[in-house]
Motif scaffolding. Structure first.
Motif, short mmCIF file in Angstrom:
data_model
loop_
_atom_site.label_atom_id
_atom_site.label_comp_id
_atom_site.label_asym_id
_atom_site.label_seq_id
_atom_site.Cartn_x
_atom_site.Cartn_y
_atom_site.Cartn_z
N GLN A 168 41.43 45.88 39.70
CA GLN A 168 42.40 45.44 38.70
C GLN A 168 42.24 46.25 37.40
N ASN A 181 46.83 37.78 36.31
CA ASN A 181 47.38 38.87 37.10
C ASN A 181 47.95 38.39 38.43
N MET A 207 41.97 37.36 35.99
CA MET A 207 42.44 37.59 37.35
C MET A 207 43.54 36.60 37.73
#
Length: 704
Positions: free
Chosen positions: A460, A399, A396
């Motif tokens: 995601q 990203n 995460m």
């Protein structure tokens, strides 16, 4: 007198609790050790060079239950204190002083140094005096993580002491020695060979390792010139390729992806019997369980790729840059897990990667639902938290930052803290410096939060994976519609992982036509799910189900054999004949099942029934790995019964060093002791016991 006594007690109490000596810097450790397999002991000598950073009145090392024959400071004998946990030297050390401390010692470690029985093809040769050499039917290996190297070497339990270690190890001349660093000298004697290894950079002492056994090796070289040595048992030469498949590709991928060159002189991997974990990332020398030494068929069911990549990633995250203490353990395990998953993505593809992430995300959410969620800063967090939640946090974060900034930050972090200790704060300072984004909210959500941003993670994944986006659409539809055509969903995606999910979770909703499509699949993992899920085998599917016995998957064969044997009793002998030469995975999953089923058919090779029983019972013996032994015990207990040889092996298993196996054995022993006949036979066996086995059995029988 009393004041001096109180001062002495304070001195002892202070050093009883292992800690970092921040006023003294140990620079180099020159180690000489000789394991003694018959005594299960070790003797050795270590010389440390150290510098005094600030004036102190004592120095100490961690040393568990050791005896010291000599302690020298700058080659002069000196008084010392040894309480069984630490050895200390008390005198005035002035700032800037440089010293040498030499300790000669011996020990019989109860943990961390393991002498493991192992059967091989070597013959025992006679030495020049005409006496038989020590049998080399053993392995010796160390495992410092969690148990500490200070059980076999006076060293440092604190991770903050990094030392350049050079190891010299004496071993039987027929055996190979693997250790940290580069082998620079091998000196042959009459009955022993001395191996000297050199390290160039400092490391934590818990990452010290040596392994001694009957090995050969495969040598590779990475594009940057790093020598990679893959060790294997001499009898397993045909398993080298599938076991170490993709090793060079993994090495080069990680070096490129991380962006920092491999820091050490070489890299080695060595399998050992009855290892405590899957693998351990000792600096330059990974030890791993020989349960991962496989043939090409087993590669589908249990391969070494993830462990291979995980332990290699630790050479950067854990070995090059090391956590300050357990509160920062995420910086080791989360990072190694994340980069291992990226290596698998490179090898097996995006679909594999994202579905694996989805699996760990759901596992984490289930733990949160059970009230077992944990922060990544919790030193007592579970492996699920450190490994999988840690990897998710990095996925995460990448990203959020963008791939370029993330990689730049990782590179900056590693270069700044090479051969040093770090905290989570250190890491985020470097990432924030690169991206110029305030990561406080991210840390709150993913690092400090005992819960899990589950929906954020799914969102995601839906962006990254079409097949998972389809799955989430299906799950959303299930909330409002109970009449779903799962067969239509089967045709909507070509993803093997989506289809496996449908088979696993919605098998009963799939039509015969869809199941026929699944059988016709060329993917062995889909057919494996069918073997596991199909509890009845209609005649229409019988021929197709029988074809599973020929699949290149030992797990598939195991399930198919048992179910066909159970559901078509008139053809039991036929199914056994088709599979009689299959061993299976390293744990002999197919062979152990086959032996049990063969004995349960009265008219199947009845003259060999005794032979089958002896073979199955033999697999409980210590010369086999604990996974083989445990399965053999289970089959014997559930189907046939344990003979005297197996009962003796069970007692041995109750004091095994693997906690999983030991727990299983002790529970089985307790169960058998409820039976009067087994209890009598076990009581008789106690007369043959000694050592740990006798002490344990005394607690169960003799003192009743």
């Amino acid at each position: 007198m009393m004041n001096r006594f109180l001062a002495f007690l304070f001195f002892v109490g202070f050093f009883t609790h292992a800690q970092h000596q921040d006023k003294v810097d140990f620079i180099r450790g020159k180690v000489f050790v000789e394991p003694l397999p018959l005594e299960k002991a070790i003797k050795g000598r270590v010389t440390y060079d150290f510098v005094v950073l600030q004036a102190v009145d004592s120095i100490f090392l961690d040393a568990k239950k050791m005896e010291f024959s000599s302690v020298l400071l700058d080659e002069q004998q000196i008084d010392f204190f040894n309480d069984g946990n630490i050895i200390s030297v008390k005198r005035a050390f002035e700032k800037g002083d440089k010293h040498k401390l030499t300790l000669s010692y011996s020990a019989k470690p109860k943990q961390t140094l393991y002498f493991v029985p192992y059967t091989h093809s070597n013959t025992h040769k006679k030495n020049v005096a005409g006496r038989q050499q020590t049998p080399v039917n053993y392995q010796i290996w160390t495992q410092g993580q969690g148990k500490y190297t200070s059980h076999w070497l006076p060293s440092f339990d604190a991770m903050e002491e990094k030392v350049e270690f050079d190891l010299t190890i004496v071993a039987h001349p027929q055996l190979t020695v693997v250790a940290n660093g580069k082998l620079i000298k091998r000196e042959k004697g009459i009955n022993t060979t001395t191996h000297t290894f050199d390290m160039k950079k400092p490391m934590c002492s818990y990452l010290l390792v040596f392994a001694i056994g009957d090995y050969d090796k495969q040598v590779l070289k990475s594009t940057n010139g790093t020598r990679i040595e893959n060790y294997y048992y001499r009898a397993d030469s045909l398993k080298v390729e599938p076991t170490y498949r993709y090793t060079q590709e993994i090495f080069e991928f990680l070096e490129n992806e991380i962006g920092v060159p491999y820091a050490w002189q070489n890299y080695k991997q060595v399998p050992v019997k009855d290892f405590l974990y899957a693998g351990m990332e000792n600096t330059t020398a990974t030890i791993f369980s020989d349960g991962y030494v496989i043939d090409s068929t087993a590669f589908v069911d249990k391969n070494y790729v993830n462990v291979n990549a995980h332990e290699l990633a630790h050479q950067w995250f854990g070995d090059l840059v090391t956590e300050k203490n357990g509160n920062h353990h995420w910086l080791h395990e989360g990072f190694a897990t994340y980069y291992a998953q990226l290596a698998e993505q490179q090898i097996f593809g995006d679909d594999y990667y994202y579905w694996k992430l989805y699996g760990t995300l759901t596992d984490l959410q289930h733990s949160v639902t059970r009230g077992e969620g944990q922060q990544l800063t919790d030193a007592k967090a579970s492996s699920l938290t450190f490994y999988e939640k840690g990897a998710w946090a990095l996925y995460m974060l990448k990203n959020k930052m963008g791939a370029t900034a993330f990689k730049k930050g990782i590179r900056k972090y590693l270069k700044k803290y090479s051969f040093k200790n770090v905290t989570i704060t250190n890491f985020f300072e470097e990432m924030e410096a690169v991206t110029r984004i305030d990561l406080a909210a991210f840390k709150s959500d993913w690092i400090m939060n005992a819960g899990l941003p589950f929906e954020e993670g799914k969102k995601q994944l839906a962006k990254d994976s079409k097949s998972l986006k389809l799955l989430f659409a299906l799950e959303a539809k299930q909330k409002t519609n109970t009449n779903i055509d799962y067969n239509a969903y089967w045709d909507k995606s070509t993803s093997i992982f989506f289809k496996k999910h449908l088979l696993t979770h919605y098998y009963e909703h799939l039509s015969e036509t869809t199941l026929q499509k699944a059988f016709a699949s060329n993917d062995s993992t889909i057919r494996q799910v069918i073997a596991e899920k199909m509890d009845t085998i209609p005649q229409a599917f019988k021929a197709k189900f029988e074809s599973l016995l020929l699949d290149k998957s030992y797990v598939t064969v195991e399930h198919a054999l048992f179910k066909l044997w159970s559901m078509y009793p008139k053809e039991k002998a036929k199914f056994l004949e088709q599979t009689k030469d299959i061993e299976g995975l390293p744990n002999k999953n197919v062979r152990l099942l086959w032996l049990t089923l063969a004995m349960l058919i009265p008219d199947y090779n009845s003259r060999q029934t005794r032979q089958y029983f002896e073979e199955l019972s033999g697999y409980t013996e210590p010369k086999y790995g604990w996974e083989i032994r445990m399965s053999a015990f289970q089959y014997l207990n559930q189907a046939i019964g344990l003979n005297t040889k197996s009962l003796r092996s069970l007692i041995n298993a109750c004091v095994h060093h693997s906690w999983q196996f030991k727990k299983f054995a002790r529970n089985l022993l307790d169960e058998l002791l409820k039976d009067a006949d087994y209890k009598r036979r076990l009581y008789e066996l106690c007369k043959e016991l000694e050592g740990d086995e006798l002490r344990y059995m005394n607690t169960k029988i003799v003192n009743e």
